[in-house]
Design an enzyme around this catalytic site. Structure first.
Site: not given
Length: 434
Positions: A17, A264-266
């Protein structure tokens, strides 16, 4: 600004993503290019085939199209400096890597994974828990600096895997001017000998980014500050291969921060708000990560909120159209410190943009929202009146369903029809699709 044409690039890896920090990097590149009559290039960095994710490249283009940040040159748009996918430029990088070896700026390394792990264990200390392949250990390893020429020739012609590493000079200072941070300096002895060419013949980011920026005539290289530690390697590669005077101007954008550090992406699931531009479904796990678009954000609002996450025009103005951002954007107004993302403020931007946009601009977007809830609207005139009536109460596009969905529901229409019929009034039956 020099007379050289402005050419900037965004070079994502198709690995998943598109994080809002990546979209902001695109936005700043785009604004700078358009401000100065230049070109914005999108280059796909897919040299790490182990991390390649099917569908990720198309997803990146979909996100930028939604955001209104279409590249001037790319895999999809074409251009005079292609190919724009690094995996299609493989042979170019090998030639430059061999040039660096021949001139003494790089070397062949034949160390196996086991030998590398042995080195890490041997040199690991409390002060240095993660030893690197650098000027302190390179002469103890199996490479073209420690092996005789015949052995190196034999290894290279016997299908023995090898990589090419840059030979970082000892105790030199590498400096460059960052358009946001001013002069930045590094001691080369503190930087490890990065791999430039992998055993599969693919370049790493370090070599590819320099070669591609040169061949694509990139005038300004803008990226996130997480790439600052790699800058001395890139500056040296420019010096060795093309000359420092050919190097683009650099700028490293500040990080976007969450409630407890780098966003972050998480972190989306942790904090309860989106971090991707659009929905992303992991093809391996099937896990869905919701994006700003599907949460009900307008692209105008998304661009606006990202622009002011690290930049302002020097006034109290907060709401900017894309044209206004292009007109007012300047690199000297970008902050060097990290910018904290505030989801409530992000929703405020969206609310302001919903109020600002015309009914005609909102109509198709609201139709999509209602359709996703099983309501198809055929009466555009009625829909426009409803949008105008409720839009000031809507923070997200999805709020239009809660505020007005009942008006178009089959159950309500049937009830109205029944009431009018009982009172002897004629009413045209409801459309089954509206």
């Amino acid at each position: 600004m020099s007379d050289k044409k402005v050419r900037v690039r965004f070079a994502p890896s198709p690995t998943g993503g598109l994080h809002l920090g990546g979209v902001r990097t695109v936005l700043y590149n785009y604004l700078f290019a358009k401000k100065h009559g230049g070109d914005f290039i999108l280059r796909i960095e897919d040299t790490d085939q182990t991390r390649f994710v099917p569908g990720a490249e198309e997803y990146i283009f979909d996100c930028l199209k939604w955001a209104g940040l279409e590249p001037d040159e790319s895999v999809q748009h074409g251009g005079d400096f292609g190919p724009y996918r690094q995996s299609e430029r493989k042979e170019l990088y090998k030639n430059y890597a061999e040039q660096l070896v021949a001139e003494g700026h790089a070397y062949y390394a034949f160390d196996t994974p086991g030998e590398l792990e042995q080195m890490r264990q041997q040199y690991r200390t409390d002060e240095n828990p993660a030893p690197q392949y650098d000027n302190k250990v390179r002469m103890q390893m199996r490479n073209s600096l420690t092996l005789d020429g015949d052995t190196v020739h034999e290894l290279m012609h016997s299908d023995t895997p090898y990589v090419v590493r840059i030979k970082m000079p000892d105790e030199e200072t590498v400096s460059f001017n960052d358009m946001i941070r001013g002069e930045v300096s590094f001691n080369t002895s503190l930087v490890d000998d990065k791999v430039l060419l992998k055993a599969d013949g693919m370049p790493t980011y370090h070599l590819a980014v320099v070669v591609d920026d040169h061949l694509m005539e990139i005038s300004h290289a803008f990226r996130g500050e997480e790439w600052l530690p790699s800058a001395p390697v890139h500056v040296l590669l420019w010096k060795y291969l093309f000359g420092e005077d050919k190097m683009p101007q650099w700028a490293h954008f500040p990080l976007i921060l969450g409630p407890s550090g780098k966003l972050s992406k998480r972190d989306g699931a942790t904090y309860g708000f989106p971090v991707f531009a659009m929905n992303w479904t992991d093809p391996k796990t099937g896990d869905l990560t919701e994006g700003f678009k599907e949460m009900g954000f307008l692209p105008e609002a998304f661009m606006n909120l990202l622009a002011v996450l690290g930049w302002n025009d020097g006034t109290e103005q907060e709401i900017f159209s894309l044209d206004e951002m292009i007109e007012k954007f300047s690199m000297d107004r970008i902050h060097s410190a990290g910018a904290k993302f505030d989801y409530e403020k992000a929703k405020w931007f969206n609310h302001e943009w919903i109020k600002k946009l015309t009914v005609d601009r909102l109509q198709l977007l609201v139709k999509e929202v209602l359709k996703s809830k099983g309501i198809e609207v055929a009466d555009d005139e009625l829909l426009n009146k409803v949008i105008d009536l409720v839009k000031d109460r809507c923070t997200l596009l999805t709020d239009f369903y809660e505020q007005a969905g009942y008006i178009f529901s089959k159950r309500l229409k049937a009830l109205i029809y029944l009431l009018f019929s009982r009172n002897g009034m004629m009413l045209k039956p409801c459309s089954s699709r509206s």
